[in-house]
Design a protein around this motif. Structure first.
Motif, PDB file in Angstrom:
ATOM      1  N   GLU A  75     -53.841 -12.648   6.764  1.00 49.08           N
ATOM      2  CA  GLU A  75     -54.557 -12.330   5.532  1.00 49.08           C
ATOM      3  C   GLU A  75     -54.490 -13.435   4.476  1.00 49.08           C
ATOM      4  N   VAL A  76     -53.826 -14.550   4.787  1.00 49.27           N
ATOM      5  CA  VAL A  76     -53.720 -15.665   3.841  1.00 49.27           C
ATOM      6  C   VAL A  76     -54.002 -16.969   4.593  1.00 49.27           C
ATOM      7  N   PRO A  77     -55.256 -17.423   4.553  1.00 45.76           N
ATOM      8  CA  PRO A  77     -55.575 -18.664   5.260  1.00 45.76           C
ATOM      9  C   PRO A  77     -54.841 -19.865   4.668  1.00 45.76           C
ATOM     10  N   ILE A  78     -54.556 -20.815   5.546  1.00 47.23           N
ATOM     11  CA  ILE A  78     -53.877 -22.052   5.152  1.00 47.23           C
ATOM     12  C   ILE A  78     -54.814 -23.222   5.418  1.00 47.23           C
ATOM     13  N   PHE A  79     -54.960 -24.063   4.411  1.00 51.63           N
ATOM     14  CA  PHE A  79     -55.727 -25.288   4.541  1.00 51.63           C
ATOM     15  C   PHE A  79     -54.749 -26.452   4.471  1.00 51.63           C
ATOM     16  N   GLY A  80     -54.502 -27.066   5.608  1.00 48.30           N
ATOM     17  CA  GLY A  80     -53.594 -28.202   5.664  1.00 48.30           C
ATOM     18  C   GLY A  80     -54.345 -29.504   5.486  1.00 48.30           C
ATOM     19  N   VAL A  81     -53.867 -30.321   4.569  1.00 44.48           N
ATOM     20  CA  VAL A  81     -54.472 -31.619   4.288  1.00 44.48           C
ATOM     21  C   VAL A  81     -53.356 -32.658   4.331  1.00 44.48           C
ATOM     22  N   PRO A  82     -53.498 -33.706   5.127  1.00 44.27           N
ATOM     23  CA  PRO A  82     -52.467 -34.759   5.115  1.00 44.27           C
ATOM     24  C   PRO A  82     -52.626 -35.633   3.864  1.00 44.27           C
ATOM     25  N   ALA A  83     -52.482 -35.019   2.708  1.00 45.52           N
ATOM     26  CA  ALA A  83     -52.835 -35.650   1.433  1.00 45.52           C
ATOM     27  C   ALA A  83     -52.017 -36.905   1.140  1.00 45.52           C
ATOM     28  N   PRO A  89     -44.546 -29.389   7.792  1.00 51.17           N
ATOM     29  CA  PRO A  89     -44.870 -29.355   9.217  1.00 51.17           C
ATOM     30  C   PRO A  89     -44.675 -27.993   9.880  1.00 51.17           C
ATOM     31  N   VAL A  90     -43.875 -27.119   9.279  1.00 56.24           N
ATOM     32  CA  VAL A  90     -43.552 -25.840   9.913  1.00 56.24           C
ATOM     33  C   VAL A  90     -44.192 -24.711   9.123  1.00 56.24           C
ATOM     34  N   ILE A  91     -45.173 -24.072   9.751  1.00 59.42           N
ATOM     35  CA  ILE A  91     -45.817 -22.937   9.093  1.00 59.42           C
ATOM     36  C   ILE A  91     -45.882 -21.761  10.047  1.00 59.42           C
ATOM     37  N   GLU A  92     -45.752 -20.594   9.483  1.00 57.94           N
ATOM     38  CA  GLU A  92     -45.965 -19.353  10.220  1.00 57.94           C
ATOM     39  C   GLU A  92     -47.060 -18.605   9.469  1.00 57.94           C
ATOM     40  N   LEU A 103     -55.105 -17.678  -0.751  1.00 56.21           N
ATOM     41  CA  LEU A 103     -55.162 -18.835   0.125  1.00 56.21           C
ATOM     42  C   LEU A 103     -54.059 -19.823  -0.232  1.00 56.21           C
ATOM     43  N   THR A 104     -53.747 -20.660   0.740  1.00 53.04           N
ATOM     44  CA  THR A 104     -52.716 -21.680   0.563  1.00 53.04           C
ATOM     45  C   THR A 104     -53.275 -23.020   0.988  1.00 53.04           C
ATOM     46  N   ILE A 105     -53.002 -24.021   0.153  1.00 57.31           N
ATOM     47  CA  ILE A 105     -53.370 -25.397   0.450  1.00 57.31           C
ATOM     48  C   ILE A 105     -52.069 -26.175   0.489  1.00 57.31           C
ATOM     49  N   LEU A 106     -51.876 -26.949   1.546  1.00 59.14           N
ATOM     50  CA  LEU A 106     -50.612 -27.656   1.650  1.00 59.14           C
ATOM     51  C   LEU A 106     -50.812 -29.071   2.137  1.00 59.14           C
ATOM     52  N   ASP A 107     -49.812 -29.890   1.832  1.00 63.85           N
ATOM     53  CA  ASP A 107     -49.779 -31.256   2.350  1.00 63.85           C
ATOM     54  C   ASP A 107     -49.186 -31.159   3.746  1.00 63.85           C
ATOM     55  N   PRO A 163     -39.718 -26.812   1.514  1.00 63.44           N
ATOM     56  CA  PRO A 163     -38.993 -25.774   0.770  1.00 63.44           C
ATOM     57  C   PRO A 163     -39.904 -24.966  -0.158  1.00 63.44           C
ATOM     58  N   SER A 164     -40.888 -25.617  -0.759  1.00 61.12           N
ATOM     59  CA  SER A 164     -41.804 -24.898  -1.654  1.00 61.12           C
ATOM     60  C   SER A 164     -42.683 -23.936  -0.867  1.00 61.12           C
ATOM     61  N   PHE A 165     -43.180 -24.394   0.278  1.00 64.24           N
ATOM     62  CA  PHE A 165     -43.973 -23.515   1.125  1.00 64.24           C
ATOM     63  C   PHE A 165     -43.145 -22.302   1.541  1.00 64.24           C
ATOM     64  N   ASP A 166     -41.930 -22.556   2.013  1.00 61.04           N
ATOM     65  CA  ASP A 166     -41.065 -21.465   2.482  1.00 61.04           C
ATOM     66  C   ASP A 166     -40.773 -20.460   1.377  1.00 61.04           C
ATOM     67  N   LEU A 167     -40.625 -20.938   0.140  1.00 63.23           N
ATOM     68  CA  LEU A 167     -40.293 -20.066  -0.986  1.00 63.23           C
ATOM     69  C   LEU A 167     -41.500 -19.263  -1.471  1.00 63.23           C
ATOM     70  N   PHE A 168     -42.648 -19.905  -1.614  1.00 65.36           N
ATOM     71  CA  PHE A 168     -43.772 -19.264  -2.289  1.00 65.36           C
ATOM     72  C   PHE A 168     -44.821 -18.643  -1.365  1.00 65.36           C
ATOM     73  N   TYR A 169     -44.955 -19.115  -0.144  1.00 68.53           N
ATOM     74  CA  TYR A 169     -45.991 -18.575   0.744  1.00 68.53           C
ATOM     75  C   TYR A 169     -45.862 -17.062   0.956  1.00 68.53           C
ATOM     76  N   PRO A 170     -44.661 -16.524   1.131  1.00 65.66           N
ATOM     77  CA  PRO A 170     -44.562 -15.071   1.300  1.00 65.66           C
ATOM     78  C   PRO A 170     -45.053 -14.281   0.084  1.00 65.66           C
TER      79      PRO A 170
END
Length: 182
Positions: free
Chosen positions: A111-119, A104-107, A95-99, A81-88
């Protein structure tokens, strides 16, 4: 009061209990230790654990006009929910860093790279349950250094309260793992 690190407009967001506010405080404290203009604005839902939590952090070499970050250049998202709300809202070139375990669902946007980390999984595997937040701050520093690395270490020591000093070493380990993430 000029630094070599530039300004940072950061939103950290996730569920209550994930340490979102602590992670924001860690970044803000690093800014304070380097004598920068800093704002830290926490926000959370009525149910501290399990509800929503987010935090705006600004680090600047100039006075900060508003502590609310409406157009972040960096997002740390610890749930879907946080990704969906703030990524736009992340600015182009940000840049975006996410757990990646909890988002699990990203679009992605070009122009905004995403760094996924299974933190969360990394923290659990290392016996550092609940310290995914600190790992993600380490990853943030790796991708977008916002202070000297020594300052970040000092900020961590300053943020762990004296009554919880037994947690300082696990937090240091979590930060180190985040700093080393490629």
């Amino acid at each position: 009061m000029s630094s070599d690190y530039g300004n940072l407009n950061l939103v950290l967001a996730g569920f209550g209990g994930q340490g979102i506010l602590f992670a924001g405080k860690l970044v803000a404290t690093a800014g304070l230790l380097e004598d920068r203009a800093v704002s830290w604005l926490p926000s959370y839902g009525p149910e501290m654990r399990g509800g929503t939590a987010n935090c705006s952090v600004c680090l600047s070499d100039e006075p900060i006009g508003s502590p609310l970050v409406t157009d972040p250049d960096v997002l740390i998202a610890m749930n879907q929910p946080s990704f969906d709300l703030f990524y736009p809202l992340v600015v182009s070139g940000g840049l975006t860093i996410l757990d990646s375990l909890l988002v699990p669902v990203i679009e992605p946007r070009d122009e905004v790279p995403i760094f996924g980390v299974p933190a969360t999984q990394l923290a659990d595997d290392e016996g550092l349950h609940g310290l995914a937040n600190v790992m993600l701050v380490g990853k943030l520093w790796r991708e977008h250094p916002f202070c000297a690395e020594e300052t970040l270490q000092e900020a961590l020591a300053a943020c762990v309260p004296p009554r919880k000093q037994q947690l300082l070493e696990p937090n240091r380990r979590a930060l180190h793992i985040g700093l080393e993430l490629a």
